[in-house]
Design an enzyme around this catalytic site. Structure first.
Site, PDB file in Angstrom:
ATOM      1  N   ASP A 424       0.815  -1.221   0.000  1.00  0.00           N
ATOM      2  CA  ASP A 424       0.000   0.000   0.000  1.00  0.00           C
ATOM      3  C   ASP A 424       0.849   1.272   0.000  1.00  0.00           C
ATOM      4  O   ASP A 424       0.505   2.249  -0.670  1.00  0.00           O
ATOM      5  CB  ASP A 424      -0.907   0.034   1.248  1.00  0.00           C
ATOM      6  CG  ASP A 424      -1.989  -1.023   1.191  1.00  0.00           C
ATOM      7  OD1 ASP A 424      -2.211  -1.588   0.106  1.00  0.00           O
ATOM      8  OD2 ASP A 424      -2.619  -1.290   2.239  1.00  0.00           O
TER       9      ASP A 424
HETATM   10  P1  NAP Z   1       0.836  -4.010   3.080  1.00  0.00           P
HETATM   11  O1  NAP Z   1       0.207  -3.048   2.149  1.00  0.00           O
HETATM   12  O2  NAP Z   1      -0.015  -4.631   4.114  1.00  0.00           O
HETATM   13  O3  NAP Z   1       1.518  -5.153   2.161  1.00  0.00           O
HETATM   14  C1  NAP Z   1       2.291  -6.154   2.740  1.00  0.00           C
HETATM   15  C2  NAP Z   1       2.802  -7.040   1.620  1.00  0.00           C
HETATM   16  O4  NAP Z   1       3.778  -7.893   2.202  1.00  0.00           O
HETATM   17  C3  NAP Z   1       1.728  -7.920   1.013  1.00  0.00           C
HETATM   18  O5  NAP Z   1       1.423  -7.487  -0.285  1.00  0.00           O
HETATM   19  C4  NAP Z   1       2.341  -9.345   1.033  1.00  0.00           C
HETATM   20  O6  NAP Z   1       2.289  -9.892  -0.285  1.00  0.00           O
HETATM   21  C5  NAP Z   1       3.793  -9.103   1.460  1.00  0.00           C
HETATM   22  N1  NAP Z   1       4.293 -10.136   2.374  1.00  0.00           N
HETATM   23  C6  NAP Z   1       3.682 -10.715   3.420  1.00  0.00           C
HETATM   24  N2  NAP Z   1       4.487 -11.618   3.984  1.00  0.00           N
HETATM   25  C7  NAP Z   1       5.638 -11.612   3.294  1.00  0.00           C
HETATM   26  C8  NAP Z   1       6.861 -12.324   3.399  1.00  0.00           C
HETATM   27  N3  NAP Z   1       7.066 -13.259   4.346  1.00  0.00           N
HETATM   28  N4  NAP Z   1       7.839 -12.067   2.513  1.00  0.00           N
HETATM   29  C9  NAP Z   1       7.663 -11.150   1.530  1.00  0.00           C
HETATM   30  N5  NAP Z   1       6.526 -10.433   1.383  1.00  0.00           N
HETATM   31  C10 NAP Z   1       5.530 -10.674   2.258  1.00  0.00           C
HETATM   32  O7  NAP Z   1       2.070  -3.357   3.827  1.00  0.00           O
HETATM   33  P2  NAP Z   1       2.599  -1.853   3.850  1.00  0.00           P
HETATM   34  O8  NAP Z   1       2.952  -1.399   2.468  1.00  0.00           O
HETATM   35  O9  NAP Z   1       3.631  -1.816   4.906  1.00  0.00           O
HETATM   36  O10 NAP Z   1       1.349  -0.990   4.260  1.00  0.00           O
HETATM   37  C11 NAP Z   1       0.817  -1.022   5.576  1.00  0.00           C
HETATM   38  C12 NAP Z   1      -0.684  -1.026   5.501  1.00  0.00           C
HETATM   39  O11 NAP Z   1      -1.202  -1.371   6.794  1.00  0.00           O
HETATM   40  C13 NAP Z   1      -1.249   0.335   5.146  1.00  0.00           C
HETATM   41  O12 NAP Z   1      -2.431   0.198   4.409  1.00  0.00           O
HETATM   42  C14 NAP Z   1      -1.538   0.914   6.535  1.00  0.00           C
HETATM   43  O13 NAP Z   1      -2.495   1.947   6.513  1.00  0.00           O
HETATM   44  C15 NAP Z   1      -2.055  -0.308   7.256  1.00  0.00           C
HETATM   45  N6  NAP Z   1      -1.944  -0.230   8.725  1.00  0.00           N
HETATM   46  C16 NAP Z   1      -0.872   0.378   9.249  1.00  0.00           C
HETATM   47  C17 NAP Z   1      -0.774   0.487  10.617  1.00  0.00           C
HETATM   48  C18 NAP Z   1       0.384   1.265  11.202  1.00  0.00           C
HETATM   49  O14 NAP Z   1       0.218   1.873  12.249  1.00  0.00           O
HETATM   50  N7  NAP Z   1       1.542   1.240  10.566  1.00  0.00           N
HETATM   51  C19 NAP Z   1      -1.751  -0.091  11.463  1.00  0.00           C
HETATM   52  C20 NAP Z   1      -2.823  -0.759  10.863  1.00  0.00           C
HETATM   53  C21 NAP Z   1      -2.909  -0.815   9.478  1.00  0.00           C
HETATM   54  P3  NAP Z   1       2.357 -11.487  -0.486  1.00  0.00           P
HETATM   55  O15 NAP Z   1       1.228 -12.065   0.279  1.00  0.00           O
HETATM   56  O16 NAP Z   1       2.226 -11.683  -1.967  1.00  0.00           O
HETATM   57  O17 NAP Z   1       3.676 -11.938   0.022  1.00  0.00           O
END
Ligand code: NAP
Length: 497
Positions: A424
């Site tokens: 994201d």
């Molecule tokens: P993300 O959008 O959740 O994407 C994580 C990616 O990691 C997934 O596409 C997944 O694809 C990949 N993944 C998972 N396990 C893996 C592994 N072992 N090895 C390699 N890849 C792996 O993560 P982000 O870009 O960090 O964004 C964070 C999101 O969480 C945002 O939407 C944010 O708003 C939300 N959020 C954040 C918080 C906060 O406080 N930081 C709290 C709650 C929600 P695959 O499955 O294909 O591997």
């Protein structure tokens, strides 16, 4: 803080034996420890000691509360059986559950745990205020600071409780994490606010209902406030979802602090007022920071169902082409020639626990003459500061960590971006697709570097559940597999030189 609230409620019943000056001094010491503790939480290097200092402050406050109740003199069997047995029993059971839970929880499960803790904080404030109301004997006047605080504690405590439970369900994916809007939502919210105000009026001026005893009118107002606020917690959190969840967690955290501070006024405890205010204020500051990071205002986050599709078409345009994969060996050749490399870590790095091998790869790249930096998005991972904590654990130098605003202007000058399990936070739809749930959220502009390597296991989507057109850009290559295994393989390639 929950222990503090309940300890004070139990100790209230006993007469004082330790001089009030000593108790107040202990409260001041506790408050100073809280403030120093919070200050140290601001930096990863000092955060552990900050936590310990704040915990020590809490211990001082809890001990002072027990002494405040003149326990030593009146510690008869009866009193012990009736009061302190419950209190110590509660603390022991709570501490045991908390310790086991904290030990077992994975780093990636922290946000939902925090959501639950916020909810329990709200519930304990609600219970304390309700028990003050329902207790026998003298009660505070409704038209006094503690009387009004009682109504507000119930209100905010209940909103925090039900809202946090719903947030827990969304974050742990026990229920859909998507924003939910229904027809007439604004109207329902307005009705709820009116009902809350009417309840407050009835509670403060029960004589406006002719012919009904004041106690009965107030009882209806209090019970109504509990029911309506529980519903309100749900209606506040329902329209928020996807990438905006971090903001709602910090908001609920702030509300739990506010409820505790108000409970402090109800039971006349200064340290609870101070501790509650500290939690409330730091929660507000974090909410504002998170809102800025998501390019939202608190108002449009809470009331507009931002990202629910209400602001555009439901379907994301999504990528048209297939992502192109590359082997570790080929990726190594590009990295070997790179003069500048930026790592963009995300939730997948936390899942894979790849931070230590990432640091190893960074060392190899630096020894090879490349300049290395880490681009940190404020909501990457699943809790604020998630990436900072992981990278600090792997001893990545603080100077290499760049905020989104620092790194974005430098992106066109970077040879390679390595996206490690981030999705994201690098999704260009946030800037270009008005119907996207993350539209408006600033992103790290990975696609502006010469070459982008995206490390992920397969076609999994990010937290917001949407496609990412970065993966199909001309300059992007996917390296499929667990991030730790992929990075380790790259490190081995450097070792073969
Ligand atoms: P993300 O959008 O959740 O994407 C994580 C990616 O990691 C997934 O596409 C997944 O694809 C990949 N993944 C998972 N396990 C893996 C592994 N072992 N090895 C390699 N890849 C792996 O993560 P982000 O870009 O960090 O964004 C964070 C999101 O969480 C945002 O939407 C944010 O708003 C939300 N959020 C954040 C918080 C906060 O406080 N930081 C709290 C709650 C929600 P695959 O499955 O294909 O591997």
């Amino acid at each position: 803080m929950n222990t503090l609230i309940l300890a004070q409620a139990a100790a209230d019943a006993a007469p004082a034996v330790v001089p009030a000056t000593v108790i107040n001094l202990a409260y001041i010491v506790a408050c100073v420890l809280f403030i120093f503790g919070i200050k140290r939480l601001g930096k990863t290097e000092t955060a552990r000691s900050g936590n310990a200092i704040s915990s020590l402050g809490m211990l001082v406050a809890v001990i002072a509360i027990f002494l405040d109740g003149n326990v030593m003199k009146s510690w008869t069997t009866d009193w012990f059986m009736n009061g302190y047995l419950w209190c110590f029993g509660g603390i022991a059971i709570g501490a045991l559950i908390g310790a086991v839970w904290a030990k077992k929880v994975k780093m990636t499960g922290m946000p939902e745990l925090v959501a639950l803790f916020n909810g329990f904080g709200g519930l304990s404030s609600l219970l304390v205020a309700a028990s003050e109301y329902f207790k026998e004997g003298e009660k505070s006047e409704a038209l006094s600071v503690s009387g009004i605080s009682l109504y507000l504690t119930i209100l905010i405590g209940a909103i925090t409780f039900s809202g946090s439970l719903l947030a827990y369900g969304k974050l742990s994916e026990k229920i859909s994490g998507k924003p939910f809007l229904f027809k007439g939502q604004q109207f329902v919210n307005a009705l709820i606010v009116l009902a809350v105000l009417a309840g407050l009026a009835l509670y403060m001026f029960p004589s406006i209902v002719p012919g009904v005893p004041a106690e009965q009118v107030q009882l209806v107002a209090i019970c109504g406030a509990i029911a309506i606020s529980l519903i309100m917690g749900v209606t506040v959190v329902l329209p928020i979802g996807g990438g905006d969840m971090p903001v709602v967690i910090s908001l609920l955290n702030s509300l739990s602090g506010l409820a505790a501070a108000l409970a402090g006024f109800v039971i006349n405890n200064n340290v609870l007022v101070v501790a509650g205010c500290l939690v409330g204020a730091s929660g507000v500051i974090l909410t504002v920071i998170m809102c800025k990071a998501m390019n939202r205002s608190v108002g449009n986050l809470l009331f507009s169902g931002f990202g629910s599709g209400a602001t555009g078409s439901k379907k994301s345009s999504g990528p048209q082409a297939e992502p192109k994969a590359v082997s570790v060996e080929d990726a190594y050749l590009v990295l070997e020639a790179a003069r500048s490399v930026v790592f963009i870590p995300g939730y997948g790095m936390a899942v894979a626990q790849a931070q230590h091998v990432v640091k190893e790869l960074a060392n190899k790249l630096e020894s090879n003459g490349a300049e290395v930096s880490f681009a940190i998005h404020p909501v990457a991972g699943r809790m604020p500061g998630h990436m900072n904590v992981l990278l600090a654990e792997a001893d990545v130098p603080y100077e290499q960590l760049k905020t989104m605003d620092e790194i974005n202007p430098m992106m066109p000058m970077q040879d390679v971006a390595i996206v490690i399990g981030a999705n994201d936070v690098v999704n260009p739809a946030a800037a270009s697709d008005k119907s996207s749930p993350i539209y408006g959220m600033p992103i790290i502009k990975a696609s502006e570097t010469r070459t982008v390597f995206v490390l992920k296991r397969g076609k999994g989507k990010g937290f917001s559940g949407i496609e990412n057109e970065l993966f199909t850009k001309e300059n992007t290559r996917m390296i499929y597999g667990d991030a730790k295994a992929t990075i380790s393989a790259l490190v081995s390639e450097f070792g073969k030189e």
